[in-house]
Design a protein around this motif. Sequence first.
Motif, PDB file in Angstrom:
ATOM      1  N   CYS A  25       1.005  -1.184   0.304  1.00 39.06           N
ATOM      2  CA  CYS A  25       0.434   0.229   0.297  1.00 39.06           C
ATOM      3  C   CYS A  25       0.956   1.052   0.194  1.00 39.06           C
ATOM      4  O   CYS A  25       0.450   1.964  -0.244  1.00 39.06           O
ATOM      5  N   MET A  26       1.993   0.683  -0.013  1.00 40.31           N
ATOM      6  CA  MET A  26       3.562   2.087   0.302  1.00 40.31           C
ATOM      7  C   MET A  26       3.613   2.625  -0.250  1.00 40.31           C
ATOM      8  O   MET A  26       4.550   2.980  -1.109  1.00 40.31           O
ATOM      9  N   MET A  27       3.325   1.484  -2.176  1.00 38.36           N
ATOM     10  CA  MET A  27       3.756   1.345  -3.125  1.00 38.36           C
ATOM     11  C   MET A  27       5.200   0.715  -3.131  1.00 38.36           C
ATOM     12  O   MET A  27       6.385   0.323  -4.650  1.00 38.36           O
ATOM     13  N   VAL A  28       5.322   0.056  -2.736  1.00 38.81           N
ATOM     14  CA  VAL A  28       6.800  -1.054  -2.291  1.00 38.81           C
ATOM     15  C   VAL A  28       6.626  -2.140  -3.637  1.00 38.81           C
ATOM     16  O   VAL A  28       5.452  -3.141  -3.109  1.00 38.81           O
ATOM     17  N   PRO A  29       7.085  -2.270  -4.474  1.00 37.92           N
ATOM     18  CA  PRO A  29       6.313  -4.078  -4.928  1.00 37.92           C
ATOM     19  C   PRO A  29       6.802  -5.149  -4.180  1.00 37.92           C
ATOM     20  O   PRO A  29       8.192  -6.040  -4.393  1.00 37.92           O
ATOM     21  N   VAL A  30       5.694  -5.913  -3.082  1.00 41.36           N
ATOM     22  CA  VAL A  30       6.352  -7.016  -2.807  1.00 41.36           C
ATOM     23  C   VAL A  30       4.939  -7.445  -3.098  1.00 41.36           C
ATOM     24  O   VAL A  30       3.897  -7.447  -3.377  1.00 41.36           O
ATOM     25  N   PRO A  31       5.173  -9.020  -3.734  1.00 42.93           N
ATOM     26  CA  PRO A  31       3.899  -9.917  -4.243  1.00 42.93           C
ATOM     27  C   PRO A  31       3.272 -10.598  -3.174  1.00 42.93           C
ATOM     28  O   PRO A  31       2.545 -11.832  -2.791  1.00 42.93           O
ATOM     29  N   THR A  32       1.949  -9.710  -2.966  1.00 46.05           N
ATOM     30  CA  THR A  32       0.590  -9.504  -1.909  1.00 46.05           C
ATOM     31  C   THR A  32       0.256 -10.935  -2.295  1.00 46.05           C
ATOM     32  O   THR A  32      -0.409 -11.423  -1.248  1.00 46.05           O
ATOM     33  N   SER A  33      -0.286 -10.107  -3.531  1.00 46.70           N
ATOM     34  CA  SER A  33      -1.263 -10.881  -3.722  1.00 46.70           C
ATOM     35  C   SER A  33      -0.850 -12.476  -3.530  1.00 46.70           C
ATOM     36  O   SER A  33      -1.835 -13.161  -3.957  1.00 46.70           O
ATOM     37  N   LEU A  63      -3.453  -0.182   7.480  1.00 48.43           N
ATOM     38  CA  LEU A  63      -2.770   0.574   7.590  1.00 48.43           C
ATOM     39  C   LEU A  63      -1.444   1.315   6.617  1.00 48.43           C
ATOM     40  O   LEU A  63      -1.086   2.635   6.836  1.00 48.43           O
ATOM     41  N   GLY A  64      -1.445   0.456   6.261  1.00 47.77           N
ATOM     42  CA  GLY A  64      -0.649   0.842   4.747  1.00 47.77           C
ATOM     43  C   GLY A  64      -1.021   2.117   3.876  1.00 47.77           C
ATOM     44  O   GLY A  64      -1.022   3.065   4.064  1.00 47.77           O
ATOM     45  N   THR A  88       2.758   8.418 -15.010  1.00 48.00           N
ATOM     46  CA  THR A  88       1.752   7.528 -15.664  1.00 48.00           C
ATOM     47  C   THR A  88       0.772   6.795 -14.587  1.00 48.00           C
ATOM     48  O   THR A  88      -0.242   7.396 -14.375  1.00 48.00           O
ATOM     49  N   VAL A  89       1.292   6.360 -13.590  1.00 46.86           N
ATOM     50  CA  VAL A  89       0.447   5.502 -12.953  1.00 46.86           C
ATOM     51  C   VAL A  89      -0.159   6.932 -11.763  1.00 46.86           C
ATOM     52  O   VAL A  89      -1.555   6.565 -11.686  1.00 46.86           O
ATOM     53  N   MET A  90       0.192   7.959 -10.868  1.00 46.64           N
ATOM     54  CA  MET A  90      -0.065   8.969 -10.410  1.00 46.64           C
ATOM     55  C   MET A  90      -1.482  10.135 -11.260  1.00 46.64           C
ATOM     56  O   MET A  90      -1.928  10.357 -10.479  1.00 46.64           O
ATOM     57  N   PRO A 117      -2.238   1.692  -4.735  1.00 49.36           N
ATOM     58  CA  PRO A 117      -1.927   2.383  -3.845  1.00 49.36           C
ATOM     59  C   PRO A 117      -1.060   3.721  -4.247  1.00 49.36           C
ATOM     60  O   PRO A 117      -1.382   4.979  -3.023  1.00 49.36           O
ATOM     61  N   PRO A 118      -1.042   3.539  -5.760  1.00 48.11           N
ATOM     62  CA  PRO A 118      -1.094   4.946  -6.366  1.00 48.11           C
ATOM     63  C   PRO A 118      -2.476   6.289  -5.596  1.00 48.11           C
ATOM     64  O   PRO A 118      -2.361   8.021  -5.143  1.00 48.11           O
ATOM     65  N   THR A 119      -3.887   5.541  -5.437  1.00 49.78           N
ATOM     66  CA  THR A 119      -4.818   6.671  -4.861  1.00 49.78           C
ATOM     67  C   THR A 119      -4.982   7.068  -3.146  1.00 49.78           C
ATOM     68  O   THR A 119      -4.774   8.068  -3.494  1.00 49.78           O
TER      69      THR A 119
END
Length: 195
Positions: A25-33, A63-64, A88-90, A117-119
């Motif tokens: 949620c902080m835009m760190v690329p982690v494979p959460t899904s 929390l993120g 672009t994402v923003m 995350p960008p939202t």
Amino acid sequence: MTQELLRLLPSWGPWLLAISAFLSCMMVPVPTSLLLISAGALSGTGHDFLSLAAAGAIGGAFLGDLTAFSLSRRLSPRFAGRGARFATVMRKAREFMARRGLMAIFLSRWLVTPLGPPTNYVAGASGVALPGFAAASLGGEVIWAALHLGIGHVFGRQFRNSDAAEIKALAAVACAMTLFLLARWLWRRMHRPTI
């Protein structure tokens, strides 16, 4: 990195999901899904941590979301000039917010997750009220966790009574996610606009 995280999942599942969801949620690329679907698959094979996994994922994601929202309130002027991909994402997140308002926050948690995350940052920087943001975020994160864990759980039940059920379920989830990511990459590559 993904293999190490999957290996930790049976022992540290809820905590690992909470940390991963927070960072995502902080835009760190982690494979959460992938981790969430894998946790659901493990619960389908007989691990009794489905409710704890859901609590960890929802709590970490919420929390993120709140942290990113709060940071963007304070630091929004500094986000300019962070690279073309970031811009672009923003931009897409801003357009989505402009069209949908609070519904954009809710939908970006579970339906259009790349914009989630960008939202968070766009909502904070654009002055969305915290209570509305929190309600839309929490509702969406609950659906997100339920969908991913549910898919994994149904998938994992196919291996419940087999030998080495955990390993088979995790390997099958990893293969399915790899195929999905490869197909998405190919689709984007084939449909990339030419300049």
